[in-house]
Design a protein around this motif. Structure first.
Motif, PDB file in Angstrom:
ATOM      1  N   ALA A   1      -7.953  29.326  -1.770  1.00  0.00           N
ATOM      2  CA  ALA A   1      -6.804  29.335  -2.689  1.00  0.00           C
ATOM      3  C   ALA A   1      -7.248  29.670  -4.106  1.00  0.00           C
ATOM      4  O   ALA A   1      -8.121  29.013  -4.669  1.00  0.00           O
ATOM      5  CB  ALA A   1      -6.111  27.978  -2.666  1.00  0.00           C
ATOM      6  N   THR A   2      -6.670  30.717  -4.663  1.00  0.00           N
ATOM      7  CA  THR A   2      -7.034  31.178  -5.993  1.00  0.00           C
ATOM      8  C   THR A   2      -5.805  31.750  -6.673  1.00  0.00           C
ATOM      9  O   THR A   2      -4.924  32.324  -6.005  1.00  0.00           O
ATOM     10  CB  THR A   2      -8.135  32.268  -5.926  1.00  0.00           C
ATOM     11  N   PRO A   3      -5.723  31.619  -8.006  1.00  0.00           N
ATOM     12  CA  PRO A   3      -4.593  32.236  -8.708  1.00  0.00           C
ATOM     13  C   PRO A   3      -4.713  33.750  -8.853  1.00  0.00           C
ATOM     14  O   PRO A   3      -3.776  34.392  -9.319  1.00  0.00           O
ATOM     15  CB  PRO A   3      -4.623  31.549 -10.084  1.00  0.00           C
ATOM     16  N   LYS A   4      -5.843  34.325  -8.436  1.00  0.00           N
ATOM     17  CA  LYS A   4      -6.020  35.774  -8.561  1.00  0.00           C
ATOM     18  C   LYS A   4      -5.218  36.483  -7.474  1.00  0.00           C
ATOM     19  O   LYS A   4      -5.511  36.326  -6.279  1.00  0.00           O
ATOM     20  CB  LYS A   4      -7.501  36.137  -8.478  1.00  0.00           C
ATOM     21  N   PRO A   5      -4.223  37.258  -7.846  1.00  0.00           N
ATOM     22  CA  PRO A   5      -3.310  37.863  -6.866  1.00  0.00           C
ATOM     23  C   PRO A   5      -4.043  38.717  -5.828  1.00  0.00           C
ATOM     24  O   PRO A   5      -4.882  39.545  -6.164  1.00  0.00           O
ATOM     25  CB  PRO A   5      -2.376  38.726  -7.726  1.00  0.00           C
ATOM     26  N   GLY A   6      -3.729  38.482  -4.558  1.00  0.00           N
ATOM     27  CA  GLY A   6      -4.248  39.306  -3.481  1.00  0.00           C
ATOM     28  C   GLY A   6      -5.602  38.903  -2.939  1.00  0.00           C
ATOM     29  O   GLY A   6      -6.053  39.462  -1.928  1.00  0.00           O
ATOM     30  N   TRP A   7      -6.270  37.937  -3.574  1.00  0.00           N
ATOM     31  CA  TRP A   7      -7.627  37.615  -3.160  1.00  0.00           C
ATOM     32  C   TRP A   7      -7.722  36.434  -2.201  1.00  0.00           C
ATOM     33  O   TRP A   7      -8.714  36.302  -1.479  1.00  0.00           O
ATOM     34  CB  TRP A   7      -8.512  37.375  -4.389  1.00  0.00           C
TER      35      TRP A   7
END
Length: 287
Positions: free
Chosen positions: A79-85
């Motif tokens: 889970a990361t706030p970086k879109p698409g990752w």
């Protein structure tokens, strides 16, 4: 003497992606790109490699990421706030595309490894690396190996005590009072509203205090022989030293020992892209 091999090192970051291809001691190709999507990263890196045969791949990845080689999803971004990752696995994709063994660790763990190997931490048995930039992270190298467990260190999300009256919003979508939320780029920009940190003494003091609290936590949790600290926020003149001083205040004389109480305990990095240098160390070990 055996044939020299070709190794690929990669560092993924919140805003940029770096890659370097080496043959022996020679750099064959190197480039950087904005961090967009995993598919774009895969295409850019394979284009850089071209027709070269790669013997080993090392990736210094932003977290949270699975760093256990025994895990079925080794290399997967969590889970990361970086879109698409979230859910992406650049390690597995590159290993398959380039038909080469690939290993992954966090960018900060591998930065610690590189700085210990031949940088600002050379000669120290344990080196913590801290970056304060788009995000906040910390890694630890112990005699040439990095620290990981069920996951890996996530020191950027340790809570800090806000200074009295500080109501600035957190830049972290998960926590209201973690050091990343308060001292990383997004939180700093929200706080400053277009001003420069060096021109705002109260905000400068707050950043020094919060980063100093992180340093103190690292001293108490890991007891490193040296902390190497870099990143865009810490490039503000005087901030690293001010944070080191606030570390001493946070420790209150406890846990200092023979290391943390010495001048130069908190040092600037020697390498501009230490994670990339560490990734190449990992690439050589992957074969």
């Amino acid at each position: 003497m055996g044939e020299q091999r070709c190794y690929l090192g990669i560092e993924t970051g919140g805003t940029k992606l770096l890659a370097r291809l080496v043959h022996g001691a020679s750099v064959i190709a190197e480039d950087r790109w904005p961090t967009t999507t995993p598919d774009a990263a895969l295409t850019a890196i394979t284009d850089l490699v071209g027709e070269h045969r790669v013997d080993g791949i090392g990736i210094a990845g932003f977290g949270p990421i699975v760093v256990d080689p025994a895990a079925a999803n080794y290399g997967e971004v969590l889970a990361t706030p970086k879109p698409g990752w979230a859910g992406a696995n650049l390690r597995a994709a590159l290993s398959e595309r380039l038909n080469a063994p690939a290993a992954v660790d966090t960018d900060v763990n591998l930065a610690a490894l590189a700085e210990q190997d031949r940088g600002a931490g050379k000669g120290f048995a344990s080196v913590a690396y801290v970056t304060v930039g788009t995000g906040v992270g910390a890694g630890l190298a112990l005699a040439g190996r990095t620290l990981s467990g069920a996951l890996h260190p996530e020191m950027g999300h340790v809570p800090v005590l806000r200074l009295p009256g500080d109501t600035s919003p957190s830049g972290c979508p998960f926590h209201a009072n973690c050091v990343e939320g308060l001292a990383a780029g997004p939180g700093v920009q929200a706080r400053l509203q277009g001003r420069r940190l060096e021109d705002s003494p109260a905000d400068f003091a707050a950043m020094a205090d919060y980063i100093g609290q992180l340093f103190a936590t690292i001293v108490l949790a890991w007891s490193p022989h040296r902390i190497v600290a870099g990143g865009g926020v810490l490039s503000v003149p005087g901030l690293r030293d001010a944070a080191a001083a606030r570390m001493g205040v946070a420790l209150g004389g406890y846990g200092v020992g023979d290391a943390a109480g010495q001048p130069g305990f908190v040092a600037a990095p020697m390498f501009e892209n230490a994670g990339l240098d560490g990734a190449l160390i990992l690439a050589r070990r992957a074969t």
